[in-house]
Design an enzyme around this catalytic site. Structure first.
Site, PDB file in Angstrom:
ATOM      1  N   LYS A 116      -8.475  -2.394   6.579  1.00 48.46           N
ATOM      2  CA  LYS A 116      -9.135  -2.399   7.879  1.00 48.46           C
ATOM      3  C   LYS A 116     -10.035  -1.192   8.086  1.00 48.46           C
ATOM      4  CE  LYS A 116      -5.845  -5.363  10.061  1.00 48.46           C
ATOM      5  NZ  LYS A 116      -4.835  -5.562  11.121  1.00 48.46           N
ATOM      6  N   GLU A 200      -6.465   3.054  17.207  1.00 47.06           N
ATOM      7  CA  GLU A 200      -7.696   2.680  17.904  1.00 47.06           C
ATOM      8  C   GLU A 200      -7.411   2.527  19.386  1.00 47.06           C
ATOM      9  OE1 GLU A 200      -8.804  -0.882  15.663  1.00 47.06           O
ATOM     10  OE2 GLU A 200      -8.017  -2.136  17.265  1.00 47.06           O
ATOM     11  N   ARG A 292     -10.732 -16.230   4.626  1.00 44.44           N
ATOM     12  CA  ARG A 292     -10.123 -17.494   4.207  1.00 44.44           C
ATOM     13  C   ARG A 292     -10.398 -18.557   5.263  1.00 44.44           C
ATOM     14  NH1 ARG A 292      -6.450 -17.261   8.300  1.00 44.44           N
ATOM     15  NH2 ARG A 292      -5.510 -15.223   8.641  1.00 44.44           N
TER      16      ARG A 292
END
Lengths: 495, 171, 495, 171
Positions: A116, A200, A292
């Site tokens: 990430k 975050e 995906r």
């Protein structure tokens, strides 16, 4: 075009992929474990190859066995579905090395977007809005504390390798930070073998909005509009819809452009999903890219008329998209409800077991992507998704009505399902008003219990069943079906 | 005849009167129902129910379980139990509530067992971790004590009611 | 809007109508005969009213009983479905007299359009192309002979009150005319109680192209594009599709305008279908207006996204359409296969009886409007339609592939069905090339027999079933299910 | 062991060899098949079939009928009959072909009977009209003769094999 594809997955998604393959005239190879010998994806495949024991590590997660199965069966490509190895750069790399086509993005892209913090860096560099937070993972508490101060509380701790809510913690004050970081890191280590965490900004009452993208190997990239997936339990989506009641045409255009930018910046090829959080002020922030096919891809298919699996296969075979962004239009409204084997009255606890009766809903605008049948034993080892009920209708209200009716026709006996829970969610005022935030279930349906105002009817049915005499086979006879061998019935033979 | 049933923690006492054909009269407490029924299949009964105020069609789907019948009507699922059987169950101790025993809440697979025989454990300490459908559940010691027996191994399939770890309580 | 609607029909179409009602929050009253006590439309209705004996005249065709059922149940409107009383001006008139809403056109319109010579007159007056032929019915042979000479051989004899091919004869030379007229008149008298016949030009190898129209009570009329229904057996449609492979955009615009003109000229209100013949030169001719919901309406719903039953109900309630012709667009391609209870190897002979096993196809783009279930006894008294399998896909080739796959998943045991026949039709070169004319089956599939190249597999399955030991209930035990009375099982009671 | 079966007018002679488990070897004439099977339900057998050239999955759905089993595979329906039973059927005269008898070709309802007992009829003359699923079928005299018996009335349900009208043939 490929002549044979191996589907490295199970359940409804394996069936979904196989349906499109078979329509394209491509033979399908299924793979299966001990628990799935009678699974629907095995029955419906053109060919099925046994992988091993029921534990995922010994079957659906075993890259060597899957590569061998593809080679043995002469498959030219592997479709990974979702879950299992679908976002595993290792499988993609092995395919690249072994001369097989992986139906998904290149391994390098999977790897980059799977981390990430790397993904955030890529997006930051290409102007995709990202939530304020840390650029890289960190383990020193002092640095984490400084970063939290810079970002401003509340902050969210996330696992760098994470997903599915594992390793996530919301921290409201500096006091809580140290403990929360320790717990999150240890949870991440247990779940992903990697204890890297980062911080975050935590958004209050955001919506989960994601954009489906398609990118071919010739540099063409389009998005297929958004999906809103804010209705979640335990960080797992339960109800998804498109269009989002919160997305205006202008916002759609902006977010769609960001999604395409994100795909381009990461060198994306094949189908993917760019996930954003949308806050109350209409500001959106990049969350992650799912490299995906998503569970909820059918709602996009319903409103755009585009078969995403067909596009995945075409792209993997090197074909160009053949259409542009302006060809993509949404019509009407689609909703998906995930039918898990779980007990919504008991913390959504898993409920595996044998399906004794199944009545699937049907009718105009109803699609049920279903991986079970009456008599099938839903294994304890895998994901609890039994099926996905998808409806399309001309507008959101009609789609909600259609879904409620479809759910009330859905009968699954033998294990617990959230059907009654879903009906109540759809019927609720906040849902009908489109007030769908990621805390929806926690806010409105904490401790939900099914209404019992129709319990009288169940009492009547019980007594009638006693009187009319149940002729249902008894549980202890079950073992005989499907286990009969010639030796048990040799009396029938003529030698 | 009379039935005493339990649904969703509520007890129902029902008087049934059988008329000709497939036509029944029910008294549920002070509510009267007239029902015509059709058996559509082993698992499916169709009822035409009148209760004086309104009448309508009801589709009921039924499955047998060890403790009663599961009945699905209009998307909702009810566990209906017979009072007499319930009493027997409690007497025979079949599927009793076992808050003090270490048993999985659902069919599951054992993931890890962080204790061994002879270990002293504190109340609330993790003694076994099970997993079902990708969800892990940690079962904890219900009291301070000593692990005296472990009845499962890693990767074993286990079911509710099965005692996985036995702990001797501290005196 | 209505609160309760009575559906004066049975089988799949009653279920179809009820689904939309239930989604609109409208309660549904079903009606049934002796043969339909366990029919699916009875089980799924909110309420069901018994009409009488199995013969249609004593139940589904008995206007008095249906009106009484509507009044007794408090229904405000009656939806007639297709067949039975759907094009009976008498039922529409009774509704008008009794203060009930008939969900269909006014009785006067049904009556006018039901008489083919009157209908032709209306169309001629409003510029809708009609095939050259007689203006009115005639019985004098000399006049018929003169007219035939004027029109030019070959000519087609049709019954003025007709439908379904009854009373129709093709005449190639004057010699044959007298006999053919006599036979046609007597057949028409037997079928419709009316021996009126007329002549029209016989077209060789025409296509059957029809336009769905919607007209509200405020003067708004739109068409919902065309359907091609050329694949027919015994003058009954078997496969329908939209768009037609033969209709160009210009032709579509012209025919669509004629359809709307036809509706306007006849004072049409509600949903209807204007049928045309299209000849090899791209010329089209008005045939008739069907003043009801068509069997094949779902394919139009699939490509336009418009729920035709919902529009019927809205129009009947006096609501305006709310959209215009330019809002109607088609997307992709849809095909319908009618699944009749019939034997395609034996002249499509009816095949009623008990369904012992049913597996319905499912998946993306598949809709099965189905009126049967495993255990249901398909009555000998009614129309042989068991279900309609409808698929949608992005283009015609994909729709054909999808339909073939869906059909091969469709398993109906207990009676004969045309599933294998339909697969062969779809797979045939003329069908795939869009060479679909009304003589398609007669030309390409006369005397069709199923291929037997996979008979080996059936032999293997037979023997395995013997060895594994069939545990299927024997036929002679069947009667017990559903017939148990309390007295048979009194031993279970506690008194 | 050996089976002699008939499908679609074709006779099959099959040698079966049973291996361990659910694994069978078949010889159909000179073709060899190796089959693993799974019984999915009473009506559904899943087979993994190898014939040396190719291998693949086959789903077979089965129903019992009076004359054999109906088996649906890949959308096609086969009537498979056992030779020995076939022989018995012919001997016992069960469901023989009856071109000379007036019997409906499918389950039907009688619509009209345009003859009465004692009527003289010509070969090909209509003697009874039946209807099934809205399709009318007229049954005709198979030879010249006299109507001696009528075994059905209007609106009666009738089935194949049932003789509806009996005609005594002219000498």
């Amino acid at each position: 075009m490929f002549k044979k594809i191996l589907v490295a997955n199970r359940g409804e998604i394996a069936l979904r992929v196989m349906r499109t393959c078979q329509e394209m005239g491509i033979a399908c190879v299924a793979v299966y474990s001990d628990a799935d010998q009678k699974a629907l994806h095995v029955l419906r495949a053109d060919q099925a190859i046994y992988l091993g024991a029921s534990e995922p590590a010994a079957s659906y997660l075993d890259i060597d066995k899957i590569i061998a199965a593809a080679k043995d069966s002469g498959a030219e490509a592997i479709h990974p579905g979702y879950g299992f190895l679908s976002e595993n750069a290792g499988l993609a790399r092995r395919c690249e090395e072994e001369g097989l086509v992986f139906i998904g993005p290149p391994s390098r892209v999977i790897q980059n977007l799977g981390d990430k913090t790397v993904a955030r860096e890529i997006m930051r560099g290409s102007g995709v809005p990202i939530i304020s937070g840390m650029v890289r993972a960190e383990s020193v508490l002092q640095i984490l504390t400084e970063e939290a101060g810079r970002i401003g509380y509340p902050v969210l701790i996330k696992a760098a390798a994470g997903g599915g809510g594992k390793g996530m913690r919301v921290v409201h004050t500096e006091n809580e930070l140290a403990d929360a970081c320790r717990q999150a890191a240890s949870e991440a280590a247990a779940a992903f073998g990697n204890d890297a965490i980062y911080l975050e900004k935590y958004l209050k009452r955001p919506r989960h909005i994601e954009f489906q993208i398609l990118a071919d190997s010739h540099g063409n990239i389009v998005h297929l509009l958004e999906r809103e997936c804010s209705i979640q339990r335990r960080y797992q989506k339960v109800i998804e819809e498109t269009p989002s009641p919160a997305v205006t045409p202008d916002l759609r255009a902006a977010m769609g452009k960001s999604a395409v930018d994100a795909a381009r910046a990461s060198g994306y090829v094949n189908a993917g999903t760019v996930e954003f959080l949308l806050d109350a002020d209409g500001k959106y922030y990049f969350m992650e890219v799912n490299t995906r096919l998503q569970v909820e891809h059918p709602i996009t298919e319903m409103i755009t008329g585009i078969d995403i699996v067909r596009q995945q296969i075409r792209i993997a075979a090197g074909e160009p998209l053949g259409f542009t962004q302006s060809d993509v239009t949404g019509r009407g409204h689609a909703i998906e409800c995930r039918i898990y084997g779980e007990d919504p009255e008991n913390g959504f606890m898993p409920s595996p077991g044998k399906i004794t009766y199944l009545q699937e809903p049907s009718g105009p605008g109803i699609r049920n992507d279903c991986g079970i049948y009456a008599g099938f034993d839903v294994p304890v080892e895998y994901d609890p998704i039994l099926s996905k009920l998808i409806v399309w209708a001309a507008d959101r209200n009609q789609a909600i009505s259609r879904m409620k009716n479809a759910l009330s026709q859905y009968v699954i006996l033998g294990i617990k399902t959230p059907v009654a829970f879903l009906i109540d969610v759809l019927a609720s005022e906040p849902f009908q008003e489109g007030k769908t935030y990621t805390d929806f279930i926690a806010t409105h349906f904490e401790g939900w219990r099914q209404k019992t105002d129709e319990a009288d009817l169940a009492v009547l049915a019980y007594i009638i069943d006693e009187i009319a005499g149940s002729r249902r086979p008894k549980a202890h006879n079950k073992k005989i079906t499907g286990q009969a061998t010639p030796w048990q019935t040799i009396g029938n033979w003529r030698l | 005849m009379e039935y005493r049933l339990r649904v969703a923690q509520k007890d129902f006492s029902v008087e049934v009167e059988v008329n000709e054909g497939l036509h029944l009269n029910f008294m549920l407490g002070d509510k009267k129902y007239v029902v015509d029924y059709t058996v559509i299949s082993d698992s499916y009964i169709h009822m035409k129910v009148e209760n004086g105020i309104r009448s309508g069609n009801v589709n009921a789907f039924l499955a047998d379980g060890p403790d009663g019948k599961t009945i699905v009507i209009n998307g909702r699922s009810y566990m209906v139990q017979d009072h007499d059987c319930l009493a027997q169950v409690v007497q025979k101790g079949r599927r009793p509530n076992l808050p003090d025993k270490i048993t999985p809440p659902m069919p599951a697979v054992v993931v890890s067992i962080p204790v061994t025989i002879g270990d002293r454990v504190k109340k609330g300490q993790a003694v076994i971790v099970v997993s079902a459908m990708k969800m892990e559940t940690t079962l904890c010691a219900p009291f301070d004590g000593t692990v005296v027996k472990i009845n499962a191994g890693v990767n074993d399939k286990v079911a509710p009611g099965q005692i996985l770890v036995e702990i001797e309580k501290d005196e």
